[in-house]
Scaffold this active site. Structure first.
Site, PDB file in Angstrom:
ATOM      1  N   HIS A  88      -4.208   7.396  -3.950  1.00 16.61           N
ATOM      2  CA  HIS A  88      -3.671   6.230  -3.225  1.00 16.61           C
ATOM      3  C   HIS A  88      -3.425   5.099  -4.227  1.00 16.61           C
ATOM      4  O   HIS A  88      -4.195   4.924  -5.177  1.00 16.61           O
ATOM      5  CB  HIS A  88      -4.655   5.794  -2.139  1.00 16.61           C
ATOM      6  CG  HIS A  88      -4.062   4.778  -1.206  1.00 16.61           C
ATOM      7  ND1 HIS A  88      -3.926   3.458  -1.554  1.00 16.61           N
ATOM      8  CD2 HIS A  88      -3.532   4.897   0.037  1.00 16.61           C
ATOM      9  CE1 HIS A  88      -3.339   2.807  -0.559  1.00 16.61           C
ATOM     10  NE2 HIS A  88      -3.091   3.664   0.419  1.00 16.61           N
ATOM     11  N   GLU A 103       4.744   6.230  -0.630  1.00 13.39           N
ATOM     12  CA  GLU A 103       4.332   4.892  -0.212  1.00 13.39           C
ATOM     13  C   GLU A 103       4.753   3.876  -1.276  1.00 13.39           C
ATOM     14  O   GLU A 103       4.086   3.758  -2.314  1.00 13.39           O
ATOM     15  CB  GLU A 103       2.813   4.817  -0.081  1.00 13.39           C
ATOM     16  CG  GLU A 103       2.223   5.784   0.917  1.00 13.39           C
ATOM     17  CD  GLU A 103       0.871   5.298   1.409  1.00 13.39           C
ATOM     18  OE1 GLU A 103       0.776   4.963   2.585  1.00 13.39           O
ATOM     19  OE2 GLU A 103      -0.075   5.232   0.604  1.00 13.39           O
ATOM     20  N   GLY A 139       0.599  -2.868   3.403  1.00 19.93           N
ATOM     21  CA  GLY A 139      -0.180  -3.986   3.942  1.00 19.93           C
ATOM     22  C   GLY A 139       0.584  -5.292   4.075  1.00 19.93           C
ATOM     23  O   GLY A 139      -0.013  -6.327   4.346  1.00 19.93           O
ATOM     24  N   TRP A 165      -8.388   4.449   7.247  1.00 18.38           N
ATOM     25  CA  TRP A 165      -9.169   3.262   7.630  1.00 18.38           C
ATOM     26  C   TRP A 165      -9.620   2.466   6.403  1.00 18.38           C
ATOM     27  O   TRP A 165     -10.217   1.416   6.539  1.00 18.38           O
ATOM     28  CB  TRP A 165     -10.386   3.674   8.469  1.00 18.38           C
ATOM     29  CG  TRP A 165     -10.040   4.207   9.823  1.00 18.38           C
ATOM     30  CD1 TRP A 165      -8.784   4.359  10.351  1.00 18.38           C
ATOM     31  CD2 TRP A 165     -10.949   4.669  10.835  1.00 18.38           C
ATOM     32  NE1 TRP A 165      -8.859   4.877  11.612  1.00 18.38           N
ATOM     33  CE2 TRP A 165     -10.175   5.079  11.939  1.00 18.38           C
ATOM     34  CE3 TRP A 165     -12.343   4.774  10.919  1.00 18.38           C
ATOM     35  CZ2 TRP A 165     -10.747   5.584  13.114  1.00 18.38           C
ATOM     36  CZ3 TRP A 165     -12.919   5.284  12.081  1.00 18.38           C
ATOM     37  CH2 TRP A 165     -12.125   5.686  13.166  1.00 18.38           C
ATOM     38  N   LYS A 166      -9.376   2.999   5.225  1.00 21.42           N
ATOM     39  CA  LYS A 166      -9.752   2.335   3.957  1.00 21.42           C
ATOM     40  C   LYS A 166     -11.222   1.888   4.017  1.00 21.42           C
ATOM     41  O   LYS A 166     -12.038   2.582   4.628  1.00 21.42           O
ATOM     42  CB  LYS A 166      -8.800   1.182   3.667  1.00 21.42           C
ATOM     43  CG  LYS A 166      -7.339   1.627   3.716  1.00 21.42           C
ATOM     44  CD  LYS A 166      -6.374   0.619   3.198  1.00 21.42           C
ATOM     45  CE  LYS A 166      -4.962   1.187   3.285  1.00 21.42           C
ATOM     46  NZ  LYS A 166      -3.943   0.303   2.764  1.00 21.42           N
ATOM     47  N   GLY A 177      -2.012   2.531   7.560  1.00 16.45           N
ATOM     48  CA  GLY A 177      -3.198   1.763   7.188  1.00 16.45           C
ATOM     49  C   GLY A 177      -3.552   0.877   8.366  1.00 16.45           C
ATOM     50  O   GLY A 177      -4.202   1.301   9.318  1.00 16.45           O
ATOM     51  N   GLY A 178      -3.053  -0.369   8.318  1.00 22.53           N
ATOM     52  CA  GLY A 178      -3.375  -1.361   9.348  1.00 22.53           C
ATOM     53  C   GLY A 178      -3.219  -0.867  10.778  1.00 22.53           C
ATOM     54  O   GLY A 178      -4.099  -1.097  11.617  1.00 22.53           O
ATOM     55  N   SER A 216       3.308  -0.175   5.898  1.00 23.16           N
ATOM     56  CA  SER A 216       3.668  -1.103   6.979  1.00 23.16           C
ATOM     57  C   SER A 216       4.406  -0.434   8.141  1.00 23.16           C
ATOM     58  O   SER A 216       5.334  -1.012   8.719  1.00 23.16           O
ATOM     59  CB  SER A 216       4.483  -2.275   6.424  1.00 23.16           C
ATOM     60  OG  SER A 216       3.667  -3.040   5.560  1.00 23.16           O
ATOM     61  N   GLU A 244      -3.982   2.083  -4.173  1.00 22.06           N
ATOM     62  CA  GLU A 244      -5.092   1.133  -4.356  1.00 22.06           C
ATOM     63  C   GLU A 244      -6.091   1.682  -5.372  1.00 22.06           C
ATOM     64  O   GLU A 244      -6.701   0.920  -6.124  1.00 22.06           O
ATOM     65  CB  GLU A 244      -5.759   0.850  -3.004  1.00 22.06           C
ATOM     66  CG  GLU A 244      -4.876  -0.056  -2.145  1.00 22.06           C
ATOM     67  CD  GLU A 244      -5.016   0.129  -0.653  1.00 22.06           C
ATOM     68  OE1 GLU A 244      -5.966   0.806  -0.201  1.00 22.06           O
ATOM     69  OE2 GLU A 244      -4.142  -0.391   0.086  1.00 22.06           O
TER      70      GLU A 244
HETATM   71  P1  PGA Z   1      -0.347  -0.092   5.690  1.00 20.70           P
HETATM   72  O1  PGA Z   1      -1.110   0.853   4.650  1.00 20.70           O
HETATM   73  O2  PGA Z   1       0.119   0.769   6.819  1.00 20.70           O
HETATM   74  O3  PGA Z   1      -1.375  -1.104   6.116  1.00 20.70           O
HETATM   75  O4  PGA Z   1       0.786  -0.711   4.953  1.00 20.70           O
HETATM   76  C1  PGA Z   1      -0.599   2.104   4.317  1.00 20.70           C
HETATM   77  C2  PGA Z   1      -1.466   2.772   3.269  1.00 20.70           C
HETATM   78  O5  PGA Z   1      -2.057   2.087   2.432  1.00 20.70           O
HETATM   79  O6  PGA Z   1      -1.575   3.993   3.251  1.00 20.70           O
END
Ligand code: PGA
Length: 268
Positions: free
Chosen positions: A111, A183, A189, A10-11, A251-252, A230, A113
């Site tokens: 991750h 990833e 994203g 869920w970040k 993620g999303g 994604s 990010e």
């Molecule tokens: P995403 O994110 O599914 O929104 O691309 C994946 C993630 O960051 O683990």
């Protein structure tokens, strides 16, 4: 046989109230569909923000008794990061033990990010993986190349390096498990996942690298490779059929109940 994983990250996308609403909606939908889902084969891991972990864990426990032996469904809680020391003067940090107290069984480590915005390097990732394993939790180790690295043609090298360094000095005991999440940073994203065939190829590289690090039975019984970037209900199946794939990191799509449930249903 290791279960396939559906991990929802869920970040920092939603606050406590929204997390509570989302957890209740997920619990309601899972309850409705619970007999259509083969819980012997899949495991769902929700990774809320740190501030919402306890609330989400309580909701899932009330609904499904997730912390008890009677729990019929495999619904687990994960954290999005942790520190590598068990306790001490580390202002602002949270240890794996403290996460375990909240009900976490998994922790996402490294991750992209965090590697990008907090400059987490392979040594930090390695320290965290060791701490998580020592506590008895399962690390979800994120690896993946940036667009620049891909364009330079060094993708495979980057992945092998990240993997080897993350697992340096680690000897997995039979009870310890790890998850490797491949990833590609440049698709996270964006709504545009990589070609699924490429995942089959990357999984083989990751698997080959594991063979250099661990005995084969440990790789088969304790390590899962998942894909993230994604993933949505329309493309998830393509990833699941790739060689050595053991699930997805979302993620999303994990923030939208209908999409999330549709993805879970495709694991049957
Ligand atoms: P995403 O994110 O599914 O929104 O691309 C994946 C993630 O960051 O683990």
């Amino acid at each position: 046989m290791l279960k396939k994983l559906i991990i929802g990250n869920w970040k920092m996308q939603i606050g406590l109230k929204e997390s509570e609403i989302l957890a209740k909606e997920i619990a309601k939908k899972i309850e409705e569909k619970k007999n259509q889902i083969d819980w012997d084969k899949i495991e769902v891991v929700i990774c809320p923000s740190l501030t919402a972990i306890e609330t989400v864990a309580r909701i899932f426990h009330q609904q499904f008794k997730i912390f008890s032996k009677q729990a019929k469904i495999s619904l687990k809680i994960g954290a999005q990061d942790c520190f590598w020391e068990e306790k001490g003067a580390f202002t602002g940090e949270v240890s794996p033990r403290q996460l375990q107290e909240l009900g976490c069984e998994y922790v996402i480590i490294g991750h992209s990010e965090r590697r990008d915005s907090l400059k987490e390097d392979d040594q930090i990732v390695n320290n965290k993986v060791k701490a998580v394993l020592k506590t008895g939790l399962t690390p979800i180790i994120c690896i993946g190349e940036t667009l620049q690295e891909r364009q330079k043609g060094i993708k495979d090298y980057v992945i092998i390096q990240q993997l080897t360094k993350a697992l340096s000095g680690i000897e997995l005991k039979p009870k310890q498990k790890i998850v490797i999440a491949y990833e590609p940073v440049w698709v996270i994203g964006t709504g545009q996942a990589v070609e699924a065939e490429e995942i089959g190829y990357l999984n083989k590289i990751i698997f080959q690298q594991m063979i250099d690090l661990f005995p084969l039975p440990i790789i088969r019984n304790n390590i899962r490779i998942v894909y993230g970037g994604s993933v949505d209900p329309a493309n998830v199946k393509e990833f699941l059929v790739q060689d050595k794939n053991k699930g997805v990191l979302l993620g999303g799509a994990s923030l939208k109940v209908a999409q999330f449930i549709k993805i879970i249903e495709q694991f049957n």
